[in-house]
Design an enzyme around this catalytic site. Structure first.
Site, mmCIF file in Angstrom:
data_model
loop_
_atom_site.group_PDB
_atom_site.id
_atom_site.type_symbol
_atom_site.label_atom_id
_atom_site.label_comp_id
_atom_site.label_asym_id
_atom_site.label_seq_id
_atom_site.Cartn_x
_atom_site.Cartn_y
_atom_site.Cartn_z
ATOM 1 N NE ARG A 172 1.507 -1.117 9.992
ATOM 2 C CZ ARG A 172 0.705 -2.149 9.980
ATOM 3 N NH1 ARG A 172 0.413 -2.725 8.837
ATOM 4 N NH2 ARG A 172 0.201 -2.620 11.089
ATOM 5 C CG HIS A 189 -3.890 -1.141 16.125
ATOM 6 N ND1 HIS A 189 -4.869 -1.879 16.757
ATOM 7 C CD2 HIS A 189 -3.896 -1.543 14.842
ATOM 8 C CE1 HIS A 189 -5.443 -2.678 15.883
ATOM 9 N NE2 HIS A 189 -4.867 -2.507 14.711
ATOM 10 C CE LYS A 229 -3.577 -1.768 2.977
ATOM 11 N NZ LYS A 229 -3.905 -1.772 4.370
ATOM 12 N N GLY A 277 -12.336 1.801 11.349
ATOM 13 C CA GLY A 277 -13.574 1.512 10.617
ATOM 14 C C GLY A 277 -14.843 1.550 11.452
ATOM 15 C CG ASP A 285 -17.619 -5.908 6.925
ATOM 16 O OD1 ASP A 285 -18.460 -5.131 7.430
ATOM 17 O OD2 ASP A 285 -16.745 -5.544 6.132
ATOM 18 C CG PHE A 286 -17.889 -4.940 13.366
ATOM 19 C CD1 PHE A 286 -18.490 -5.272 14.566
ATOM 20 C CD2 PHE A 286 -16.538 -5.162 13.223
ATOM 21 C CE1 PHE A 286 -17.753 -5.801 15.610
ATOM 22 C CE2 PHE A 286 -15.784 -5.685 14.264
ATOM 23 C CZ PHE A 286 -16.385 -6.003 15.460
ATOM 24 C CG HIS A 335 -7.231 1.117 15.955
ATOM 25 N ND1 HIS A 335 -6.594 1.992 15.106
ATOM 26 C CD2 HIS A 335 -7.510 0.027 15.211
ATOM 27 C CE1 HIS A 335 -6.489 1.462 13.905
ATOM 28 N NE2 HIS A 335 -7.041 0.260 13.938
ATOM 29 C CG LEU A 336 -13.266 0.206 18.684
ATOM 30 C CD1 LEU A 336 -14.679 0.472 19.184
ATOM 31 C CD2 LEU A 336 -12.582 -0.840 19.563
ATOM 32 N N GLY A 357 -15.071 2.257 14.891
ATOM 33 C CA GLY A 357 -15.074 3.373 15.834
ATOM 34 C C GLY A 357 -15.471 4.692 15.188
ATOM 35 C CD GLU A 358 -11.985 6.434 11.333
ATOM 36 O OE1 GLU A 358 -12.372 6.518 10.148
ATOM 37 O OE2 GLU A 358 -10.802 6.215 11.634
#
Ligand code: ADP
Length: 396
Positions: free
Chosen positions: A91, A180, A14, A330, A283-284, A208-209, A332-333
Site C-alpha cells: 500500500r 482512500h 501491517k 468503521g 472514537d465514535f 468511507h466513514l 459506515g459499516e
C-alpha cells in the site's frame, strides 16, 4: 498464489497473507513501535490463538524479518517456506500525478515514489522502507505498488484545481489528489456486483466513514470528485481532523494562540474533528455513548452527519443524479444510527432507509426500502484484498 500485503507506517507494519485461490486470509498481523522502545509483533492465524512477540525492532527490515520468520514458524506459521509467498503488494499513500493505477515495482517506480515524498512527507518514506526491506529480504519476489491516490486520477480538472494562483499548481503540484482510493474502488465494484448491475451504468456515492473519512462521486466506475484534497485534511469532519473550514481561521488562530506551523498543523489534524467539538474522544463509539446528556458530544455527531449529507447532495448534483449510496469503514459499516441520520431528509432525492434492514453491522446488505429509488448499501471495505487482487492481476 499467496500474496503478502504490506502497509507500512512510520513506526508500524501491517500485513496479511492472502491465498488468492479462495481469497482466504492465511495470516495477518501488526508490528508496532518500530524504532521505539517496546516494539511488538501481534500475529494471527485464523482458528489459532493470537501470538504476541515482544522484541527490539530498530527498523522496518528487522520487523519484516520477524514477520517472515513468524509466517514460516512451525508452531505459529501459516506456510512452510518463504517461497510460498509468490508476490508482495504494497500500500502506498501518494502517487501524485504519476500513478493512475497500480504498478509492478521496479527501480524507476521507486524513484517516482521518492519524487512524491514532498506531497506525503509522513507516509511515502515509510512505504519506501517497506519496499526496500522486501527487496533485501525477499530478493526476486515480485512487488506491486497500490496507491491511495490512483483511483482519483480520473477526476476532471474542474474537480481538482483549487482557486489559487495557477502557478502554485504548476510549481508545487498543489491540487486535489484524494485518498482512500483503494477503498472507494473496492466498495463501488462490490456494490455493483452485489446489485447484479454493471459498474459502467451506475452513479455511486461511496462514504468511507472511519477515523479518517471521505466521500467519492463515482460515475460509471470513475471517480469524478472526492472530499479529501491536497492532503487528507480536507472535506468531512473526522476523528481528529477538522475537514473544511474557512482558511482564514488558520492565520487567525496562529496569531491569537501564538502557534507556529507545526502547532497549527497539530491543532487542525490531531485536536479537531469530533474530538475537538465534543471534548470527549475521537472514537465514535465513545461519543455515541456520551451523547445522551452531553450536548457537545451530540453536537459533534450532528456536525459530522450534516457534513456527510451536504457532500451527498453536492455529489448527486455533480453527477446529475445518484443510483447507489454505499457506506463503509468503521462507522459506515457499524453505526445504524449514523447512517439513518445522514440519509434522513434525503427522501426528496429518492433515498429511503428501512430502519429494520438498516439494523445490521459489518456485512454486505441493502439497507434501503424496496421502493427506494436510490439503493443504500453497507459494504465492508477490504483494502488488503483489493491490493492482493491488483498484485495478482498485474503479475499474470
Ligand atoms: P481507520 O482505519 O481510519 O482508523 P476505521 O475504519 O477502523 O478507521 O474506523 C474507526 C472508527 O469507527 C472509530 O471512530 C470507531 O469508533 C468507529 N466504529 C467502529 N465500530 C463502531 C460501532 N459499532 N459503532 C459506532 N462506531 C464504530
Amino acid at each position: 498464489m499467496n500474496v503478502l500485503v504490506i502497509n507500512c507506517g512510520s513506526s508500524s507494519l501491517k500485513y496479511q497473507l492472502i491465498n488468492m485461490s479462495d481469497e482466504s486470509v492465511l495470516a495477518k498481523g501488526l508490528v508496532e513501535r518500530i524504532g521505539i522502545e517496546g516494539s511488538v509483533l501481534k500475529h494471527e492465524v485464523p482458528g489459532m490463538e493470537k501470538v504476541i512477540i515482544e522484541k527490539d525492532m530498530p527498523d522496518h527490515k528487522v520487523a519484516l524479518s520477524l514477520v517472515i520468520d513468524t509466517l514460516v514458524d512451525e508452531k505459529h506459521g501459516a506456510i512452510k517456506d518463504m517461497k510460498e509467498i509468490s508476490a508482495v503488494g504494497h500500500r502506498i499513500v501518494h502517487g501524485g500525478e504519476k500513478f493512475s493505477a497500480s504498478v509492478v515495482i521496479d527501480d524507476e517506480v521507486i524513484k517516482a515514489i521518492e519524487d512524491c515524498i514532498e506531497l506525503a512527507p509522513l507516509h511515502n518514506p515509510a512505504n519506501l522502507m517497506g519496499i526496500n526491506a522486501c527487496k533485501e529480504l525477499m530478493p526476486g519476489t515480485p512487488m506491486v505498488g497500490v496507491f491511495d491516490t490512483a483511483f482519483h486520477q480520473t477526476m476532471p480538472k474542474s474537480s481538482y484545481i483549487y482557486p489559487l494562483p495557477y502557478e502554485l499548481y504548476e510549481k508545487y503540484g498543489i491540487r486535489k489528489y484524494g485518498f482512500h482510493g483503494t477503498s472507494h474502488r473496492y466498495v463501488s465494484q462490490k456494490a455493483a456486483d452485489f446489485l447484479g448491475k454493471k459498474l459502467e451504468d451506475l452513479k455511486i456515492i461511496t462514504c468511507h466513514l472511519g477515523n479518517g473519512a471521505s466521500l467519492a462521486a463515482i460515475d460509471g466506475g470513475k471517480s469524478i470528485d472526492t472530499s479529501m484534497g491536497f492532503t487528507p485534511l480536507e472535506g468531512l469532519v473526522m476523528g481528529t481532523r477538522c475537514g473544511d473550514i474557512d482558511p482564514a481561521i488558520v492565520t487567525f488562530i496562529m496569531e491569537k494562540e501564538n502557534l507556529d506551523i507545526a502547532g497549527v498543523n497539530n491543532l487542525l489534524n490531531k485536536k479537531s474533528g469530533v474530538l475537538g467539538i465534543s471534548g470527549v474522544s475521537s472514537d465514535f463509539r465513545d461519543i455515541e455513548n456520551a451523547a445522551e446528556g452531553n450536548e457537545r458530544a451530540q453536537l459533534a455527531l450532528d456536525v459530522f452527519n450534516k457534513r456527510v449529507k451536504k457532500y451527498i447532495g453536492a455529489y448527486a448534483a455533480e453527477m446529475g443524479g445518484v443510483d447507489v449510496i454505499v457506506f463503509t469503514a468503521g462507522l459506515g459499516e457499524n453505526s445504524a444510527s449514523n447512517r439513518e441520520e445522514i440519509c434522513k431528509g434525503l427522501e426528496f432525492m429518492g433515498v429511503k432507509v428501512d430502519p429494520e434492514k438498516n439494523n445490521i453491522r459489518g456485512k454486505d446488505a441493502i439497507v434501503s426500502t424496496d421502493d427506494s429509488k436510490v439503493k443504500v448499501l453497507v459494504i465492508p471495505t477490504n483494502e488488503e484484498l483489493m491490493i492482493a487482487k491488483d498484485t495478482q492481476e498485474l503479475l499474470k
